[in-house]
Design an enzyme around this catalytic site. Structure first.
Site, PDB file in Angstrom:
ATOM      1  N   ASP A  62       0.869  -1.175   0.000  1.00  0.00           N
ATOM      2  CA  ASP A  62       0.000   0.000   0.000  1.00  0.00           C
ATOM      3  C   ASP A  62       0.905   1.224   0.000  1.00  0.00           C
ATOM      4  O   ASP A  62       1.494   1.571   1.030  1.00  0.00           O
ATOM      5  CB  ASP A  62      -0.908   0.008   1.235  1.00  0.00           C
ATOM      6  CG  ASP A  62      -2.083  -0.925   1.108  1.00  0.00           C
ATOM      7  OD1 ASP A  62      -2.782  -0.862   0.080  1.00  0.00           O
ATOM      8  OD2 ASP A  62      -2.319  -1.719   2.035  1.00  0.00           O
ATOM      9  N   ARG A  70       4.090   3.187   2.574  1.00  0.00           N
ATOM     10  CA  ARG A  70       4.822   2.318   3.501  1.00  0.00           C
ATOM     11  C   ARG A  70       6.319   2.584   3.530  1.00  0.00           C
ATOM     12  O   ARG A  70       6.956   2.381   4.558  1.00  0.00           O
ATOM     13  CB  ARG A  70       4.581   0.849   3.140  1.00  0.00           C
ATOM     14  CG  ARG A  70       3.132   0.425   3.146  1.00  0.00           C
ATOM     15  CD  ARG A  70       2.434   0.697   4.463  1.00  0.00           C
ATOM     16  NE  ARG A  70       1.076   0.173   4.448  1.00  0.00           N
ATOM     17  CZ  ARG A  70       0.084   0.652   5.172  1.00  0.00           C
ATOM     18  NH1 ARG A  70       0.296   1.690   5.967  1.00  0.00           N
ATOM     19  NH2 ARG A  70      -1.113   0.117   5.106  1.00  0.00           N
ATOM     20  N   ARG A 134      -7.147  10.998   1.077  1.00  0.00           N
ATOM     21  CA  ARG A 134      -6.652   9.944   0.188  1.00  0.00           C
ATOM     22  C   ARG A 134      -7.421   9.954  -1.126  1.00  0.00           C
ATOM     23  O   ARG A 134      -6.910   9.482  -2.146  1.00  0.00           O
ATOM     24  CB  ARG A 134      -6.793   8.575   0.854  1.00  0.00           C
ATOM     25  CG  ARG A 134      -5.951   8.393   2.097  1.00  0.00           C
ATOM     26  CD  ARG A 134      -6.384   7.149   2.869  1.00  0.00           C
ATOM     27  NE  ARG A 134      -6.182   5.922   2.111  1.00  0.00           N
ATOM     28  CZ  ARG A 134      -6.670   4.732   2.476  1.00  0.00           C
ATOM     29  NH1 ARG A 134      -7.416   4.632   3.569  1.00  0.00           N
ATOM     30  NH2 ARG A 134      -6.420   3.665   1.743  1.00  0.00           N
ATOM     31  N   LYS A 164      -9.768   1.015  -5.547  1.00  0.00           N
ATOM     32  CA  LYS A 164     -10.346   0.677  -4.249  1.00  0.00           C
ATOM     33  C   LYS A 164     -11.098   1.893  -3.699  1.00  0.00           C
ATOM     34  O   LYS A 164     -10.795   3.018  -4.077  1.00  0.00           O
ATOM     35  CB  LYS A 164      -9.257   0.201  -3.281  1.00  0.00           C
ATOM     36  CG  LYS A 164      -8.181   1.242  -2.969  1.00  0.00           C
ATOM     37  CD  LYS A 164      -7.060   0.652  -2.112  1.00  0.00           C
ATOM     38  CE  LYS A 164      -6.057   1.721  -1.728  1.00  0.00           C
ATOM     39  NZ  LYS A 164      -4.904   1.181  -0.991  1.00  0.00           N
ATOM     40  N   HIS A 165     -12.141   1.685  -2.873  1.00  0.00           N
ATOM     41  CA  HIS A 165     -12.662   0.454  -2.301  1.00  0.00           C
ATOM     42  C   HIS A 165     -14.100   0.294  -2.788  1.00  0.00           C
ATOM     43  O   HIS A 165     -14.978   1.006  -2.331  1.00  0.00           O
ATOM     44  CB  HIS A 165     -12.639   0.510  -0.786  1.00  0.00           C
ATOM     45  CG  HIS A 165     -11.292   0.835  -0.202  1.00  0.00           C
ATOM     46  ND1 HIS A 165     -10.809   2.132  -0.112  1.00  0.00           N
ATOM     47  CD2 HIS A 165     -10.327   0.026   0.310  1.00  0.00           C
ATOM     48  CE1 HIS A 165      -9.609   2.117   0.446  1.00  0.00           C
ATOM     49  NE2 HIS A 165      -9.285   0.863   0.709  1.00  0.00           N
ATOM     50  N   HIS A 177     -11.158  -0.727   9.422  1.00  0.00           N
ATOM     51  CA  HIS A 177     -10.043  -1.384  10.096  1.00  0.00           C
ATOM     52  C   HIS A 177     -10.427  -1.754  11.531  1.00  0.00           C
ATOM     53  O   HIS A 177      -9.958  -2.762  12.058  1.00  0.00           O
ATOM     54  CB  HIS A 177      -8.815  -0.478  10.131  1.00  0.00           C
ATOM     55  CG  HIS A 177      -8.191  -0.246   8.796  1.00  0.00           C
ATOM     56  ND1 HIS A 177      -8.620   0.741   7.933  1.00  0.00           N
ATOM     57  CD2 HIS A 177      -7.172  -0.881   8.164  1.00  0.00           C
ATOM     58  CE1 HIS A 177      -7.885   0.704   6.830  1.00  0.00           C
ATOM     59  NE2 HIS A 177      -7.006  -0.268   6.952  1.00  0.00           N
ATOM     60  N   ASP A 247     -10.043  -6.973   0.606  1.00  0.00           N
ATOM     61  CA  ASP A 247      -9.291  -6.195   1.589  1.00  0.00           C
ATOM     62  C   ASP A 247      -8.886  -7.167   2.697  1.00  0.00           C
ATOM     63  O   ASP A 247      -9.328  -8.331   2.725  1.00  0.00           O
ATOM     64  CB  ASP A 247     -10.144  -5.045   2.126  1.00  0.00           C
ATOM     65  CG  ASP A 247      -9.295  -3.840   2.550  1.00  0.00           C
ATOM     66  OD1 ASP A 247      -8.079  -4.013   2.766  1.00  0.00           O
ATOM     67  OD2 ASP A 247      -9.852  -2.739   2.684  1.00  0.00           O
TER      68      ASP A 247
END
EC number: 3.2.1.52
Length: 336
Positions: A62, A70, A134, A164-165, A177, A247
Site C-alpha cells: 500500500d 509504507r 486519500r 479501491k474500495h 479497520h 481487503d
C-alpha cells in the site's frame, strides 16, 4: 485463479516465511513499513521472496501517497491525492501532475522489485475519516479525470492498477479497520455517485479491491463477501474482467463473516480471486491449511505482475522523467 497474499514479519525472510511461500496457494506477499530499511535491503528482500517461492509471485504494497505510503526515507514522498486539485487550479496541469505522480510512485517501487501498489483510491472524498484526503475529490467527475491520469502514469511505468474500495468507502464515517461500517444509501444513490467512478474506470484498471462496508439496502453482507456486488454489479453490470482482491480479512469490517476460514471461503464464493490476510501469520497458515482454493494462482499473478527491476533508485534518479516529476512536486504544498 484464486490464491492468498500473505505478509512477512521482518527485513529478511525466516525459515517459516520460506516454507509458507512454497505453498502452492500463496500468490503473493504484501509488504509493510516494518519490511523496509533501505532500498538496497528492499531489493534483497524482494529477490529472496521470489527465490524462496521458486515461481512467479506478485509482491505488493500500500503505497498510494499521503498517509498511506509504507516506504519513506529514500523514496519520494507522494502527497495525498486531494492536494492535487487543492494546490493547482488548472485542470490540464492537475492531469499532468496526477499522471506524473502515478508514474513516480510506480517507477520507484518497480526499481526495487515491488510489482504492485494497491492504488489508486477511487472513493469519493466525504465523511469518512479513514479515506479523507486519500481521495482525489468529492466530485465523481474530478475523481474520474484525475484517477485516470494517475492510472496512465502507473501503466507507463510498467505497473498495473487496483481501484479501491468498491463500491465506495468515502461517504461512511466508520473505519473498517476497527469497526463495521454501514452505509444506508439506496443502490441508485450509490451507483449515481461512487459507482459512477468505478463504472467509468473499470476498463482501465486491472484489479478491484472491495470495501468491508455493509450496504443493507443492497445486500446484507459487506461488499467483499457479496455476490450481489461482486458478480451482479461489478462483473456483469460494469463488465469488469480483472482480478478482485479482498481487503485484509483480519480487519474488523470482515469479522461479521465468521472465523478466518469462513471469511476466506465466503470471499472466494462471492467472487474474490485473491485474499489478503495481514499481520497474523497463524491466521494465514490456518487459511492455507483449511481452505481449498479453486484453480491455479498463476492467471491472477500474471495480471498483476509489474515490469520490475533491481536497478535501484539511484539509477532511476538519473532519468529525465524522474527529475521532471520532482520539479512538478514543488507545485504542491506539502505537509512535510
Amino acid at each position: 485463479m484464486a490464491g492468498l497474499i500473505i505478509d512477512v514479519p521482518g527485513l529478511q525472510l525466516t525459515d517459516h516465511d520460506k516454507a509458507m511461500l512454497q505453498h502452492p496457494a500463496v500468490a503473493g506477499v504484501i509488504l509493510f513499513t516494518r519490511n523496509y530499511e533501505s532500498s538496497a535491503q528492499l531489493i534483497e528482500l524482494t529477490e529472496s521472496i521470489r527465490s524462496a517461492a521458486g515461481r512467479d509471485l506478485v509482491i505488493c504494497v500500500d503505497h498510494e501517497g499521503g498517509r498511506v505510503q509504507r516506504f519513506r526515507g529514500e523514496f519520494t514522498h507522494i502527497p495525498a491525492m486531494a492536494r492535487i486539485r487543492k494546490s493547482v487550479s488548472s485542470p490540464a496541469q492537475q492531469s499532468v501532475i496526477a499522471r506524473e505522480l502515478g508514474w513516480l510512485m510506480a517507477a520507484e517501487l518497480l526499481a526495487c522489485g515491488v510489482d504492485h501498489s494497491f492504488a489508486p483510491v477511487l472513493d469519493i472524498e466525504g465523511e469518512s475519516t479513514v479515506i479523507g484526503d486519500r481521495a482525489f475529490s468529492s466530485d465523481p467527475e474530478e475523481v474520474i479525470f484525475l484517477a485516470h491520469a494517475f492510472i496512465r502514469g502507473m501503466h507507463e511505468a510498467g505497473m498495473r492498477a487496483t481501484g479501491k474500495h468498491f463500491p465506495g468507502h468515502g461517504t461512511v464515517v466508520a473505519d473498517s479497520h476497527v469497526d463495521i461500517p454501514v452505509d444506508e444509501r439506496s443502490l441508485d444513490d450509490i451507483l449515481a455517485l461512487d459507482g459512477k467512478v468505478f463504472a467509468h474506470l473499470a476498463p482501465h484498471i486491472q484489479a478491484v479491491m472491495p470495501a468491508h462496508v455493509i450496504y443493507p439496502q443492497v445486500a446484507p453482507e459487506p461488499a467483499g463477501f457479496s455476490k450481489r456486488w461482486l458478480q451482479d454489479i461489478l462483473r456483469k453490470q460494469y463488465e469488469f474482467d480483472g482480478v478482485i482482491i479482498s481487503d485484509d480479512l483480519m480487519m474488523a469490517g470482515a469479522l461479521v463473516a465468521g472465523t478466518v476460514t469462513q471469511r476466506a471461503e465466503v470471499a472466494l464464493e462471492a467472487g474474490c480471486d485473491l485474499l489478503l490476510v495481514c499481520n497474523d501469520q497463524v491466521a494465514a497458515q490456518t487459511v492455507l491449511d483449511t481452505v481449498t482454493f479453486p484453480g491455479e494462482t498463476q492467471p491472477s499473478v500474471d495480471t498483476l505482475r509489474g515490469q520490475t527491476s533491481t536497478d535501484g533508485l539511484a539509477k532511476l534518479r538519473e532519468s529525465q522523467r524522474w527529475q521532471e516529476a520532482q520539479q512538478l512536486l514543488t507545485l504542491l504544498t506539502s505537509e512535510h
